[in-house]
Scaffold this motif. Structure first.
Motif, PDB file in Angstrom:
ATOM      1  N   GLU A   1      -1.718  12.038  -8.898  1.00 28.29           N
ATOM      2  CA  GLU A   1      -2.580  13.144  -8.456  1.00 28.29           C
ATOM      3  C   GLU A   1      -1.931  14.486  -8.787  1.00 28.29           C
ATOM      4  O   GLU A   1      -2.613  15.410  -9.253  1.00 28.29           O
ATOM      5  N   GLN A   2      -0.626  14.591  -8.562  1.00 27.58           N
ATOM      6  CA  GLN A   2       0.090  15.831  -8.863  1.00 27.58           C
ATOM      7  C   GLN A   2       0.024  16.169 -10.351  1.00 27.58           C
ATOM      8  O   GLN A   2       0.010  17.339 -10.723  1.00 27.58           O
ATOM      9  N   ARG A   3      -0.056  15.158 -11.193  1.00 20.22           N
ATOM     10  CA  ARG A   3      -0.185  15.376 -12.641  1.00 20.22           C
ATOM     11  C   ARG A   3      -1.632  15.603 -13.062  1.00 20.22           C
ATOM     12  O   ARG A   3      -1.915  15.844 -14.224  1.00 20.22           O
ATOM     13  N   GLY A   4      -2.564  15.475 -12.125  1.00 19.44           N
ATOM     14  CA  GLY A   4      -3.972  15.680 -12.427  1.00 19.44           C
ATOM     15  C   GLY A   4      -4.638  14.483 -13.090  1.00 19.44           C
ATOM     16  O   GLY A   4      -5.686  14.624 -13.715  1.00 19.44           O
ATOM     17  N   LEU A   5      -4.057  13.279 -12.923  1.00 21.56           N
ATOM     18  CA  LEU A   5      -4.578  12.074 -13.578  1.00 21.56           C
ATOM     19  C   LEU A   5      -5.513  11.260 -12.698  1.00 21.56           C
ATOM     20  O   LEU A   5      -6.405  10.584 -13.211  1.00 21.56           O
ATOM     21  N   LEU A   6      -5.293  11.302 -11.389  1.00 23.15           N
ATOM     22  CA  LEU A   6      -6.088  10.517 -10.441  1.00 23.15           C
ATOM     23  C   LEU A   6      -6.580  11.408  -9.319  1.00 23.15           C
ATOM     24  O   LEU A   6      -5.997  12.462  -9.047  1.00 23.15           O
ATOM     25  N   VAL A   7      -7.629  10.948  -8.648  1.00 23.12           N
ATOM     26  CA  VAL A   7      -8.154  11.635  -7.473  1.00 23.12           C
ATOM     27  C   VAL A   7      -8.548  10.586  -6.442  1.00 23.12           C
ATOM     28  O   VAL A   7      -9.032   9.507  -6.790  1.00 23.12           O
ATOM     29  N   ARG A   8      -8.310  10.914  -5.172  1.00 25.16           N
ATOM     30  CA  ARG A   8      -8.720  10.049  -4.062  1.00 25.16           C
ATOM     31  C   ARG A   8      -9.953  10.643  -3.396  1.00 25.16           C
ATOM     32  O   ARG A   8     -10.037  11.864  -3.242  1.00 25.16           O
ATOM     33  N   THR A   9     -10.862   9.760  -3.000  1.00 27.04           N
ATOM     34  CA  THR A   9     -12.061  10.187  -2.273  1.00 27.04           C
ATOM     35  C   THR A   9     -12.351   9.169  -1.172  1.00 27.04           C
ATOM     36  O   THR A   9     -11.892   8.026  -1.243  1.00 27.04           O
ATOM     37  N   ARG A  10     -13.114   9.593  -0.191  1.00 19.81           N
ATOM     38  CA  ARG A  10     -13.560   8.667   0.858  1.00 19.81           C
ATOM     39  C   ARG A  10     -14.648   7.781   0.277  1.00 19.81           C
ATOM     40  O   ARG A  10     -15.508   8.241  -0.471  1.00 19.81           O
ATOM     41  N   ALA A  11     -14.608   6.515   0.627  1.00 24.74           N
ATOM     42  CA  ALA A  11     -15.630   5.562   0.158  1.00 24.74           C
ATOM     43  C   ALA A  11     -16.979   5.915   0.762  1.00 24.74           C
ATOM     44  O   ALA A  11     -17.074   6.212   1.954  1.00 24.74           O
ATOM     45  N   ASP A  12     -18.014   5.883  -0.072  1.00 24.29           N
ATOM     46  CA  ASP A  12     -19.368   6.169   0.405  1.00 24.29           C
ATOM     47  C   ASP A  12     -19.845   5.124   1.407  1.00 24.29           C
ATOM     48  O   ASP A  12     -20.584   5.438   2.337  1.00 24.29           O
TER      49      ASP A  12
ATOM     50  N   ARG B   1       0.824  -1.220   0.000  1.00 21.05           N
ATOM     51  CA  ARG B   1       0.000   0.000   0.000  1.00 21.05           C
ATOM     52  C   ARG B   1       0.852   1.261   0.000  1.00 21.05           C
ATOM     53  O   ARG B   1       0.497   2.254  -0.624  1.00 21.05           O
ATOM     54  N   SER B   2       1.987   1.241   0.693  1.00 24.85           N
ATOM     55  CA  SER B   2       2.847   2.427   0.730  1.00 24.85           C
ATOM     56  C   SER B   2       3.433   2.734  -0.652  1.00 24.85           C
ATOM     57  O   SER B   2       3.553   3.900  -1.039  1.00 24.85           O
ATOM     58  N   THR B   3       3.765   1.695  -1.403  1.00 25.02           N
ATOM     59  CA  THR B   3       4.274   1.878  -2.766  1.00 25.02           C
ATOM     60  C   THR B   3       3.182   2.463  -3.653  1.00 25.02           C
ATOM     61  O   THR B   3       3.420   3.403  -4.420  1.00 25.02           O
ATOM     62  N   LEU B   4       1.981   1.912  -3.543  1.00 26.09           N
ATOM     63  CA  LEU B   4       0.868   2.416  -4.336  1.00 26.09           C
ATOM     64  C   LEU B   4       0.550   3.857  -3.959  1.00 26.09           C
ATOM     65  O   LEU B   4       0.247   4.676  -4.823  1.00 26.09           O
ATOM     66  N   SER B   5       0.648   4.186  -2.682  1.00 23.52           N
ATOM     67  CA  SER B   5       0.350   5.536  -2.230  1.00 23.52           C
ATOM     68  C   SER B   5       1.271   6.552  -2.926  1.00 23.52           C
ATOM     69  O   SER B   5       0.808   7.600  -3.381  1.00 23.52           O
ATOM     70  N   GLY B   6       2.545   6.235  -3.024  1.00 21.73           N
ATOM     71  CA  GLY B   6       3.482   7.120  -3.718  1.00 21.73           C
ATOM     72  C   GLY B   6       3.151   7.250  -5.192  1.00 21.73           C
ATOM     73  O   GLY B   6       3.207   8.348  -5.767  1.00 21.73           O
ATOM     74  N   LEU B   7       2.783   6.158  -5.795  1.00 21.32           N
ATOM     75  CA  LEU B   7       2.396   6.147  -7.210  1.00 21.32           C
ATOM     76  C   LEU B   7       1.160   7.018  -7.431  1.00 21.32           C
ATOM     77  O   LEU B   7       1.107   7.825  -8.363  1.00 21.32           O
ATOM     78  N   VAL B   8       0.168   6.874  -6.566  1.00 19.29           N
ATOM     79  CA  VAL B   8      -1.053   7.663  -6.669  1.00 19.29           C
ATOM     80  C   VAL B   8      -0.764   9.140  -6.395  1.00 19.29           C
ATOM     81  O   VAL B   8      -1.302  10.022  -7.074  1.00 19.29           O
ATOM     82  N   ASN B   9       0.119   9.430  -5.433  1.00 17.74           N
ATOM     83  CA  ASN B   9       0.498  10.828  -5.155  1.00 17.74           C
ATOM     84  C   ASN B   9       1.032  11.500  -6.418  1.00 17.74           C
ATOM     85  O   ASN B   9       0.637  12.616  -6.753  1.00 17.74           O
ATOM     86  N   ARG B  10       1.948  10.816  -7.105  1.00 14.83           N
ATOM     87  CA  ARG B  10       2.536  11.391  -8.324  1.00 14.83           C
ATOM     88  C   ARG B  10       1.482  11.588  -9.414  1.00 14.83           C
ATOM     89  O   ARG B  10       1.487  12.598 -10.114  1.00 14.83           O
TER      90      ARG B  10
END
Length: 170
Positions: free
Chosen positions: A91-102, A80-89
């Motif tokens: 997000e910074q490029r404007g490609l992904l977004v994180r949200t709280r699960a409904d 999960r920590s590896t994926l978190s860094g990948l998602v952070n990058r």
């Protein structure tokens, strides 16, 4: 059921091998050779867009769905920590977004932005163009047969033995 016969004249350097002693090796060899070709195409297209192979996979997987971070990490075989860094990058490029699960408000889901979906579509189109030469000698019936056979393969299995979520595009 339709027979999946190879095109006449289609050959590869390994066609000359004698598979009679270990016939199961033929399919393993074919799958491995195909995976090398597909991975090379994915990597080349990703490089053109300044994406790693894993980032290409993430965009493809999320192009038509959102997943919890834990599900995506399990599917990709990442911590999960590896994926978190990948998602952070991403997000910074404007490609992904994180949200709280409904459903529970504690889990984090990740999905593509409009820009991420557009990039995923572009990558998909470029990948299709790069892979087209692999099947150019197959007629429509053979391509349909090949697609059906590949689609019938099981989803990747996690080391725990549970099925991973659907793969989506690359």
């Amino acid at each position: 059921m339709t027979s999946c016969a190879a095109s006449e004249g289609a050959s590869s350097p390994v066609d000359e091998r004698n598979w009679s002693e270990h016939p199961e090796d033929r399919i393993v060899d074919a799958l491995v050779r195909t995976s090398f070709l597909v991975t090379a195409a994915l990597s080349a297209v990703g490089t053109e867009h300044h994406l790693s192979l894993t980032q290409v996979r993430v965009l493809g997987i999320l192009s038509d769905r959102q997943l919890r971070m834990t599900e995506l990490a399990a599917y990709l075989g990442l911590e999960r920590s590896t994926l978190s860094g990948l998602v952070n990058r991403a997000e910074q490029r404007g490609l992904l977004v994180r949200t709280r699960a409904d459903s529970d408000g504690r889990s984090i889901e990740v999905s593509t932005t409009a820009e991420g979906r557009a990039l995923a579509e572009s990558v998909h189109g470029e990948l299709a163009a790069r892979l087209a030469p692999l099947v150019v000698k197959l007629d429509a019936e053979q391509r349909d047969c090949l697609a059906g056979l590949l689609e019938s393969l099981p989803e990747p299995i996690e080391s725990s033995g549970d099925s991973a979520p659907g793969a989506g595009r690359p």
